[in-house]
Design a protein around this motif. Structure first.
Motif, PDB file in Angstrom:
ATOM      1  N   LEU A 160      52.182  14.900  66.218  1.00  0.00           N
ATOM      2  CA  LEU A 160      52.704  15.042  64.859  1.00  0.00           C
ATOM      3  C   LEU A 160      52.807  16.522  64.534  1.00  0.00           C
ATOM      4  N   THR A 161      53.675  16.873  63.586  1.00  0.00           N
ATOM      5  CA  THR A 161      53.671  18.253  63.090  1.00  0.00           C
ATOM      6  C   THR A 161      52.363  18.468  62.321  1.00  0.00           C
ATOM      7  N   ASP A 162      52.022  19.740  62.086  1.00  0.00           N
ATOM      8  CA  ASP A 162      50.770  20.027  61.376  1.00  0.00           C
ATOM      9  C   ASP A 162      50.750  19.407  59.982  1.00  0.00           C
ATOM     10  N   THR A 163      51.899  19.471  59.300  1.00  0.00           N
ATOM     11  CA  THR A 163      51.974  18.896  57.957  1.00  0.00           C
ATOM     12  C   THR A 163      51.788  17.382  58.007  1.00  0.00           C
ATOM     13  N   GLU A 164      52.480  16.749  58.941  1.00  0.00           N
ATOM     14  CA  GLU A 164      52.334  15.299  59.082  1.00  0.00           C
ATOM     15  C   GLU A 164      50.894  14.934  59.414  1.00  0.00           C
ATOM     16  N   LYS A 165      50.320  15.685  60.346  1.00  0.00           N
ATOM     17  CA  LYS A 165      48.948  15.401  60.766  1.00  0.00           C
ATOM     18  C   LYS A 165      48.012  15.395  59.557  1.00  0.00           C
ATOM     19  N   SER A 166      48.155  16.423  58.726  1.00  0.00           N
ATOM     20  CA  SER A 166      47.258  16.524  57.570  1.00  0.00           C
ATOM     21  C   SER A 166      47.563  15.437  56.528  1.00  0.00           C
ATOM     22  N   ASP A 167      48.854  15.162  56.291  1.00  0.00           N
ATOM     23  CA  ASP A 167      49.223  14.112  55.320  1.00  0.00           C
ATOM     24  C   ASP A 167      48.753  12.728  55.786  1.00  0.00           C
ATOM     25  N   PHE A 168      49.050  12.428  57.051  1.00  0.00           N
ATOM     26  CA  PHE A 168      48.746  11.089  57.554  1.00  0.00           C
ATOM     27  C   PHE A 168      47.235  10.889  57.651  1.00  0.00           C
ATOM     28  N   ARG A 169      46.545  11.949  58.080  1.00  0.00           N
ATOM     29  CA  ARG A 169      45.098  11.800  58.225  1.00  0.00           C
ATOM     30  C   ARG A 169      44.422  11.609  56.866  1.00  0.00           C
ATOM     31  N   ARG A 170      44.961  12.276  55.852  1.00  0.00           N
ATOM     32  CA  ARG A 170      44.400  12.082  54.513  1.00  0.00           C
ATOM     33  C   ARG A 170      44.535  10.615  54.090  1.00  0.00           C
ATOM     34  N   LYS A 171      45.667  10.020  54.454  1.00  0.00           N
ATOM     35  CA  LYS A 171      45.902   8.606  54.138  1.00  0.00           C
ATOM     36  C   LYS A 171      44.916   7.693  54.885  1.00  0.00           C
ATOM     37  N   LEU A 172      44.618   8.051  56.135  1.00  0.00           N
ATOM     38  CA  LEU A 172      43.671   7.257  56.929  1.00  0.00           C
ATOM     39  C   LEU A 172      42.247   7.395  56.382  1.00  0.00           C
ATOM     40  N   GLU A 173      41.870   8.624  56.047  1.00  0.00           N
ATOM     41  CA  GLU A 173      40.473   8.900  55.706  1.00  0.00           C
ATOM     42  C   GLU A 173      40.158   8.740  54.227  1.00  0.00           C
ATOM     43  N   PHE A 174      41.157   8.985  53.388  1.00  0.00           N
ATOM     44  CA  PHE A 174      40.927   8.905  51.939  1.00  0.00           C
ATOM     45  C   PHE A 174      41.934   7.978  51.266  1.00  0.00           C
ATOM     46  N   PRO A 175      41.956   6.714  51.687  1.00  0.00           N
ATOM     47  CA  PRO A 175      42.907   5.796  51.054  1.00  0.00           C
ATOM     48  C   PRO A 175      42.623   5.700  49.565  1.00  0.00           C
ATOM     49  N   ARG A 176      43.708   5.640  48.770  1.00  0.00           N
ATOM     50  CA  ARG A 176      43.536   5.547  47.317  1.00  0.00           C
ATOM     51  C   ARG A 176      43.737   4.111  46.887  1.00  0.00           C
ATOM     52  N   PRO A 177      42.695   3.459  46.391  1.00  0.00           N
ATOM     53  CA  PRO A 177      42.874   2.083  45.930  1.00  0.00           C
ATOM     54  C   PRO A 177      43.865   2.071  44.770  1.00  0.00           C
ATOM     55  N   ARG A 178      44.812   1.148  44.781  1.00  0.00           N
ATOM     56  CA  ARG A 178      45.926   1.159  43.823  1.00  0.00           C
ATOM     57  C   ARG A 178      45.562   0.410  42.543  1.00  0.00           C
ATOM     58  N   LEU A 179      44.476   0.879  41.923  1.00  0.00           N
ATOM     59  CA  LEU A 179      43.947   0.180  40.751  1.00  0.00           C
ATOM     60  C   LEU A 179      44.817   0.371  39.516  1.00  0.00           C
ATOM     61  N   LEU A 180      45.355   1.569  39.360  1.00  0.00           N
ATOM     62  CA  LEU A 180      46.221   1.866  38.216  1.00  0.00           C
ATOM     63  C   LEU A 180      47.472   0.988  38.291  1.00  0.00           C
ATOM     64  N   GLU A 181      48.091   0.971  39.470  1.00  0.00           N
ATOM     65  CA  GLU A 181      49.291   0.160  39.678  1.00  0.00           C
ATOM     66  C   GLU A 181      48.974  -1.315  39.458  1.00  0.00           C
ATOM     67  N   SER A 182      47.809  -1.731  39.942  1.00  0.00           N
ATOM     68  CA  SER A 182      47.425  -3.139  39.857  1.00  0.00           C
ATOM     69  C   SER A 182      47.346  -3.635  38.417  1.00  0.00           C
ATOM     70  N   GLN A 183      46.843  -2.785  37.509  1.00  0.00           N
ATOM     71  CA  GLN A 183      46.741  -3.187  36.102  1.00  0.00           C
ATOM     72  C   GLN A 183      48.115  -3.426  35.487  1.00  0.00           C
ATOM     73  N   PHE A 184      49.077  -2.574  35.867  1.00  0.00           N
ATOM     74  CA  PHE A 184      50.447  -2.749  35.394  1.00  0.00           C
ATOM     75  C   PHE A 184      51.072  -4.008  36.010  1.00  0.00           C
ATOM     76  N   LEU A 185      50.771  -4.253  37.284  1.00  0.00           N
ATOM     77  CA  LEU A 185      51.416  -5.347  38.016  1.00  0.00           C
ATOM     78  C   LEU A 185      50.902  -6.735  37.631  1.00  0.00           C
ATOM     79  N   ARG A 186      49.644  -6.827  37.245  1.00  0.00           N
ATOM     80  CA  ARG A 186      48.990  -8.131  37.079  1.00  0.00           C
ATOM     81  C   ARG A 186      49.829  -9.172  36.321  1.00  0.00           C
ATOM     82  N   PRO A 187      50.404  -8.827  35.148  1.00  0.00           N
ATOM     83  CA  PRO A 187      51.159  -9.883  34.452  1.00  0.00           C
ATOM     84  C   PRO A 187      52.535 -10.171  35.056  1.00  0.00           C
TER      85      PRO A 187
END
Lengths: 325, 325
Positions: free
Chosen positions: A178-205
């Protein structure tokens, strides 16, 4: 085991635990926590274990381990349309390393604070590194979103860019570059996944079914379809375009999204009557939203691409069935 | 990890899980369980991990491991005066052994049925044998019994015969000899502790503080006294007479009761005004009840014996301080 009193200092009085906040009547330190129960709410209960070397590479930083152990559980609460409220931590550690524990608790408790979820109990034991977290959440009575509500004609959506976590893991294992930028972006996604709680509250109804992607888009869509007794058709370009890379061939991106897992994005179905509310109401602070296909009568998943090739998708691979046309 | 589907067969549809029973709206199989929350109840949350070789000898039978993993958590709910309702199971296993799993689930689920507590979620992973269970219970709002309510003048009681579990372990380790009857009785206490839930429901309105004995009578009484800012005097004969043995010297019995732990009996304090209700109301189906001492002003634990010798007790040993008299 006396050195394990060290552990207590990191967790016995987390900054977000007060005697009155968040319904906590008795926090850590008695035989069980006591929580004030609220009228008109259902409870959500989920539990997940992460084991070093199985669920995360052994070299993963302590702060990432702490974050991810809670995040995967919060993601389950998001998938039900609920709000996480309280959690317990069972931590097995080979030794009481103050430096590691400090970073682990930083990762864990900063995510907890961010979503106002309170540590109410725990147990620490000596053993191979393993973390089991149970989260208790609440949702308005009768409003929990199940996997079983999808109907033919519903549109299928996904948040974010499924596949990034699997590509980060492949790069860590030396299988791809991967490029350095991709490596850092993708790894952040692997290591620090963001639970989609904000989106979930909007989506529920608005949604008829929802799941979080932990096993891969194909397997998790399969879970919705099995529970709802339906089929689906998805467009390859729609979700492969979520993830752009200058180095990774398109086929690898498609495979990572379909079969990679560990994304913790939300996958959900929306009846036609709610589509305009969904698309007009989707907010700037939310992650990206992509419509990837449609629920059909029948069973199984079919994937189409722009060249008109149709494939049958299974959780463990896909087969061309129409590539002579 | 496909063989792990084997595991699911033992837990995915436990006999006591129905779609409507026990407030469970969605059981195992979605992202989280959904529970109908009840007005006028507080929630109790507790979690405990058992690791093979640390919390039970490696040769312990699977049925005992299953029983004990749940029992120790139910005991925490009993210590709060509550009723256990739901639980999650995180099971780490070196391999998916159908015979072992069948016996483990028998031990676990038969205790669950006995106390009407429902398995609502879980996670199975490959790894060294370890079981983390979280139990959620309920108690009438404001009625949870804490460790902190003991007052000078309160009587101190204990259920059952503390020390049996520690003596069983000492026998297993070849440190002491027991008669065959004792061996079988004591080992049953170690391997199949009975959470004192029935007794706890009767005790809840009468006691000022309560704890379950997991660390030993001395350490757990110490927890009550620290939380309540009090001292205690206990009579050696009272609790050593709970446990009669033809082979074990009295000193070993006293030591096992004071420092052994793993008993899961209830230790509690009772204000004088409730003593007659307690003693008149104690029922035949309950385990034995023994008054062992009294709460005092100050700090620490003093023990007296019939010869008039007083000792200061600490969680890690005791010192004669008055043996010249």
């Amino acid at each position: 085991l006396d050195e394990f009193s060290l552990i207590k200092q990191f967790f016995s009085a987390p900054p977000d635990t007060s005697s009155t906040g968040n319904g906590v009547l008795v926090g850590i330190g008695d035989d069980a926590a006591v929580i004030h129960s609220e009228a008109g709410k259902d409870l959500l209960i989920t539990t997940d274990t992460l084991i070093s070397g199985t669920h995360f590479p052994e070299q993963t930083s302590a702060v990432a381990v702490g974050h991810k152990a809670l995040a995967v559980n919060l993601s389950d609460i998001a998938a039900m349309g609920g709000q996480p409220r309280w959690f317990t931590l069972a931590l097995s550690l080979p030794s009481a390393d103050a430096d590691w524990l400090g970073k682990f608790s930083d990762g864990l408790l900063s995510l907890a604070r961010q979503h106002a979820v309170t540590l109410v109990g725990g147990d620490t034991t000596r053993g191979p590194l393993s973390i089991t977290i149970s989260v208790i959440g609440t949702v308005s009575a009768g409003e929990a979103v199940k996997r079983s509500g999808a109907q033919p004609g519903d549109a299928i959506f996904v948040t974010g860019s499924p596949g990034m976590a699997a590509l980060a893991l492949a790069e860590l294992e030396g299988k791809i570059k991967l490029t350095d930028t991709e490596k850092s972006d993708f790894r952040r996604k692997l290591e620090f996944p963001r639970p989609r709680l904000l989106e979930s509250q909007f989506l529920r109804p608005l949604v008829s079914s929802m799941i979080d992607i932990s096993d891969g888009l194909a397997a998790d869509l399969g879970h919705i379809l099995a529970a709802s007794d339906c089929a689906a058709i998805i467009e390859q370009d729609s979700f492969s375009d979520c993830l752009r890379s200058s180095t990774i061939p398109r086929g690898s991106i498609v495979n990572a999204a379909l079969y990679g897992g560990d994304d913790y994005e939300l996958l959900f179905t929306v009846p036609e009557k709610h589509l305009s509310t969904l698309e007009r109401g989707w907010q700037k602070e939310f992650t990206t939203l992509t419509r990837i296909g449609e629920v059909m009568e029948g069973g199984g998943i079919k994937m189409t691409d722009t060249s008109g090739i149709d494939m049958n998708i299974t959780p463990h691979g896909y087969n061309h069935f129409n590539d002579q046309r």
